[in-house]
Scaffold this motif. Structure first.
Motif, PDB file in Angstrom:
ATOM      1  N   VAL A  46       0.841  -1.197   0.000  1.00 17.57           N
ATOM      2  CA  VAL A  46       0.000   0.000   0.000  1.00 17.57           C
ATOM      3  C   VAL A  46       0.880   1.252   0.000  1.00 17.57           C
ATOM      4  O   VAL A  46       0.631   2.205  -0.753  1.00 17.57           O
ATOM      5  CB  VAL A  46      -0.967  -0.011   1.212  1.00 17.57           C
ATOM      6  CG1 VAL A  46      -1.686   1.315   1.348  1.00 17.57           C
ATOM      7  CG2 VAL A  46      -1.956  -1.154   1.083  1.00 17.57           C
ATOM      8  N   LEU A  47       1.916   1.236   0.810  1.00 15.19           N
ATOM      9  CA  LEU A  47       2.854   2.361   0.868  1.00 15.19           C
ATOM     10  C   LEU A  47       3.514   2.589  -0.491  1.00 15.19           C
ATOM     11  O   LEU A  47       3.577   3.722  -0.980  1.00 15.19           O
ATOM     12  CB  LEU A  47       3.919   2.104   1.936  1.00 15.19           C
ATOM     13  CG  LEU A  47       5.083   3.079   2.005  1.00 15.19           C
ATOM     14  CD1 LEU A  47       4.611   4.431   2.490  1.00 15.19           C
ATOM     15  CD2 LEU A  47       6.160   2.535   2.913  1.00 15.19           C
ATOM     16  N   ALA A  48       3.990   1.523  -1.116  1.00 14.67           N
ATOM     17  CA  ALA A  48       4.663   1.639  -2.410  1.00 14.67           C
ATOM     18  C   ALA A  48       3.726   2.176  -3.485  1.00 14.67           C
ATOM     19  O   ALA A  48       4.130   3.013  -4.310  1.00 14.67           O
ATOM     20  CB  ALA A  48       5.235   0.287  -2.824  1.00 14.67           C
ATOM     21  N   ALA A  49       2.481   1.727  -3.471  1.00 14.16           N
ATOM     22  CA  ALA A  49       1.519   2.223  -4.465  1.00 14.16           C
ATOM     23  C   ALA A  49       1.271   3.713  -4.289  1.00 14.16           C
ATOM     24  O   ALA A  49       1.248   4.472  -5.263  1.00 14.16           O
ATOM     25  CB  ALA A  49       0.210   1.437  -4.344  1.00 14.16           C
ATOM     26  N   ALA A  50       1.123   4.150  -3.047  1.00 14.78           N
ATOM     27  CA  ALA A  50       0.880   5.575  -2.787  1.00 14.78           C
ATOM     28  C   ALA A  50       2.094   6.420  -3.186  1.00 14.78           C
ATOM     29  O   ALA A  50       1.937   7.471  -3.822  1.00 14.78           O
ATOM     30  CB  ALA A  50       0.553   5.787  -1.315  1.00 14.78           C
ATOM     31  N   VAL A  51       3.272   5.964  -2.826  1.00 16.94           N
ATOM     32  CA  VAL A  51       4.491   6.714  -3.153  1.00 16.94           C
ATOM     33  C   VAL A  51       4.701   6.758  -4.672  1.00 16.94           C
ATOM     34  O   VAL A  51       5.089   7.796  -5.221  1.00 16.94           O
ATOM     35  CB  VAL A  51       5.707   6.119  -2.417  1.00 16.94           C
ATOM     36  CG1 VAL A  51       7.011   6.683  -2.938  1.00 16.94           C
ATOM     37  CG2 VAL A  51       5.583   6.356  -0.915  1.00 16.94           C
ATOM     38  N   ALA A  52       4.431   5.655  -5.351  1.00 17.57           N
ATOM     39  CA  ALA A  52       4.593   5.631  -6.807  1.00 17.57           C
ATOM     40  C   ALA A  52       3.619   6.592  -7.482  1.00 17.57           C
ATOM     41  O   ALA A  52       4.019   7.359  -8.372  1.00 17.57           O
ATOM     42  CB  ALA A  52       4.387   4.210  -7.326  1.00 17.57           C
ATOM     43  N   ALA A  59       4.121  14.946  -7.221  1.00 16.50           N
ATOM     44  CA  ALA A  59       5.314  15.534  -6.600  1.00 16.50           C
ATOM     45  C   ALA A  59       5.746  16.790  -7.359  1.00 16.50           C
ATOM     46  O   ALA A  59       5.434  16.946  -8.550  1.00 16.50           O
ATOM     47  CB  ALA A  59       6.444  14.520  -6.588  1.00 16.50           C
ATOM     48  N   PRO A  60       6.454  17.702  -6.694  1.00 15.60           N
ATOM     49  CA  PRO A  60       6.919  18.906  -7.389  1.00 15.60           C
ATOM     50  C   PRO A  60       7.746  18.600  -8.647  1.00 15.60           C
ATOM     51  O   PRO A  60       7.672  19.322  -9.630  1.00 15.60           O
ATOM     52  CB  PRO A  60       7.776  19.620  -6.341  1.00 15.60           C
ATOM     53  CG  PRO A  60       7.197  19.174  -5.039  1.00 15.60           C
ATOM     54  CD  PRO A  60       6.755  17.749  -5.259  1.00 15.60           C
ATOM     55  N   ARG A  61       8.498  17.522  -8.620  1.00 14.44           N
ATOM     56  CA  ARG A  61       9.276  17.114  -9.799  1.00 14.44           C
ATOM     57  C   ARG A  61       8.741  15.798 -10.354  1.00 14.44           C
ATOM     58  O   ARG A  61       9.502  14.874 -10.653  1.00 14.44           O
ATOM     59  CB  ARG A  61      10.740  16.971  -9.427  1.00 14.44           C
ATOM     60  CG  ARG A  61      11.369  18.304  -9.076  1.00 14.44           C
ATOM     61  CD  ARG A  61      12.838  18.174  -8.846  1.00 14.44           C
ATOM     62  NE  ARG A  61      13.384  19.472  -8.493  1.00 14.44           N
ATOM     63  CZ  ARG A  61      14.577  19.650  -8.018  1.00 14.44           C
ATOM     64  NH1 ARG A  61      15.362  18.625  -7.808  1.00 14.44           N
ATOM     65  NH2 ARG A  61      15.000  20.865  -7.734  1.00 14.44           N
ATOM     66  N   ALA A  62       7.427  15.721 -10.512  1.00 11.82           N
ATOM     67  CA  ALA A  62       6.769  14.506 -10.998  1.00 11.82           C
ATOM     68  C   ALA A  62       7.229  14.169 -12.410  1.00 11.82           C
ATOM     69  O   ALA A  62       7.519  15.054 -13.214  1.00 11.82           O
ATOM     70  CB  ALA A  62       5.265  14.686 -10.970  1.00 11.82           C
ATOM     71  N   ARG A  63       7.280  12.877 -12.677  1.00 12.25           N
ATOM     72  CA  ARG A  63       7.691  12.413 -14.000  1.00 12.25           C
ATOM     73  C   ARG A  63       6.685  12.845 -15.073  1.00 12.25           C
ATOM     74  O   ARG A  63       7.054  13.195 -16.179  1.00 12.25           O
ATOM     75  CB  ARG A  63       7.847  10.900 -13.981  1.00 12.25           C
ATOM     76  CG  ARG A  63       8.326  10.328 -15.262  1.00 12.25           C
ATOM     77  CD  ARG A  63       8.773   8.899 -15.073  1.00 12.25           C
ATOM     78  NE  ARG A  63       9.187   8.321 -16.314  1.00 12.25           N
ATOM     79  CZ  ARG A  63      10.446   8.207 -16.684  1.00 12.25           C
ATOM     80  NH1 ARG A  63      11.404   8.619 -15.898  1.00 12.25           N
ATOM     81  NH2 ARG A  63      10.748   7.668 -17.835  1.00 12.25           N
ATOM     82  N   PHE A  64       5.405  12.788 -14.749  1.00 11.90           N
ATOM     83  CA  PHE A  64       4.337  13.211 -15.655  1.00 11.90           C
ATOM     84  C   PHE A  64       3.609  14.379 -15.016  1.00 11.90           C
ATOM     85  O   PHE A  64       3.362  14.380 -13.824  1.00 11.90           O
ATOM     86  CB  PHE A  64       3.354  12.061 -15.904  1.00 11.90           C
ATOM     87  CG  PHE A  64       4.008  10.830 -16.437  1.00 11.90           C
ATOM     88  CD1 PHE A  64       4.410  10.749 -17.761  1.00 11.90           C
ATOM     89  CD2 PHE A  64       4.243   9.746 -15.605  1.00 11.90           C
ATOM     90  CE1 PHE A  64       5.029   9.611 -18.249  1.00 11.90           C
ATOM     91  CE2 PHE A  64       4.862   8.604 -16.082  1.00 11.90           C
ATOM     92  CZ  PHE A  64       5.254   8.534 -17.402  1.00 11.90           C
ATOM     93  N   VAL A  74      -4.970  12.903  -7.779  1.00 11.92           N
ATOM     94  CA  VAL A  74      -3.956  12.050  -7.141  1.00 11.92           C
ATOM     95  C   VAL A  74      -3.764  12.475  -5.689  1.00 11.92           C
ATOM     96  O   VAL A  74      -3.665  11.622  -4.791  1.00 11.92           O
ATOM     97  CB  VAL A  74      -2.622  12.090  -7.925  1.00 11.92           C
ATOM     98  CG1 VAL A  74      -1.515  11.398  -7.155  1.00 11.92           C
ATOM     99  CG2 VAL A  74      -2.797  11.456  -9.290  1.00 11.92           C
ATOM    100  N   LYS A  75      -3.742  13.778  -5.449  1.00 13.04           N
ATOM    101  CA  LYS A  75      -3.615  14.258  -4.073  1.00 13.04           C
ATOM    102  C   LYS A  75      -4.804  13.804  -3.233  1.00 13.04           C
ATOM    103  O   LYS A  75      -4.641  13.388  -2.084  1.00 13.04           O
ATOM    104  CB  LYS A  75      -3.481  15.785  -4.036  1.00 13.04           C
ATOM    105  CG  LYS A  75      -2.138  16.276  -4.501  1.00 13.04           C
ATOM    106  CD  LYS A  75      -2.018  17.774  -4.359  1.00 13.04           C
ATOM    107  CE  LYS A  75      -0.616  18.226  -4.741  1.00 13.04           C
ATOM    108  NZ  LYS A  75      -0.387  19.629  -4.403  1.00 13.04           N
TER     109      LYS A  75
END
Length: 120
Positions: A46-52, A59-64, A74-75
């Motif tokens: 669950v943690l990994a899914a949320a972080v991904a 994220a401020p420097r999100a890939r997409f 997403v937030k």
């Protein structure tokens, strides 16, 4: 940061809320099983899914970089999921408080991000 102390304080609060949300999601995932190995596995999944999700889209420097509606979705999923997870582990008052602070913080953050910085 000069001339924008409220913006800086709100950004710090946003970061702390993100950490709290993923911690609550881990806690909820951990609580889903009885066996320690399975608890660690579900909590970590669950943690990994949320972080991904966060890293890819919010994220401020999100890939997409989706449009604002996508970032807010997403937030809502991650931060709101953290509040729901807190409710799910048996802390309804804390869940409501976390949800209220998340909504206020996100509204202020988006308002501050759309306003130009004051002249120094």
């Amino acid at each position: 940061m000069t001339g924008r102390p409220w913006w800086a304080a709100n950004e710090l609060l946003a970061f702390l809320l993100e950490l709290a949300a993923v911690a609550c999601l881990f806690w909820w995932g951990f609580s889903l099983a009885d066996n320690l190995a399975v608890q660690l596995l579900t909590g970590t999944a669950v943690l990994a899914a949320a972080v991904a999700l966060w890293g890819l889209f919010a994220a401020p420097r999100a890939r997409f970089r989706p449009p604002l509606a996508g970032v807010l979705a997403v937030k809502a999923l991650v931060l709101g999921g953290g509040a729901l997870a807190l409710y799910g582990v048996g802390h309804p008052v804390a869940a409501v408080a976390l949800g209220a602070v998340v909504v206020a913080n996100t509204a202020l953050a988006e308002t501050f991000r759309r306003r130009p910085a004051p002249a120094a």
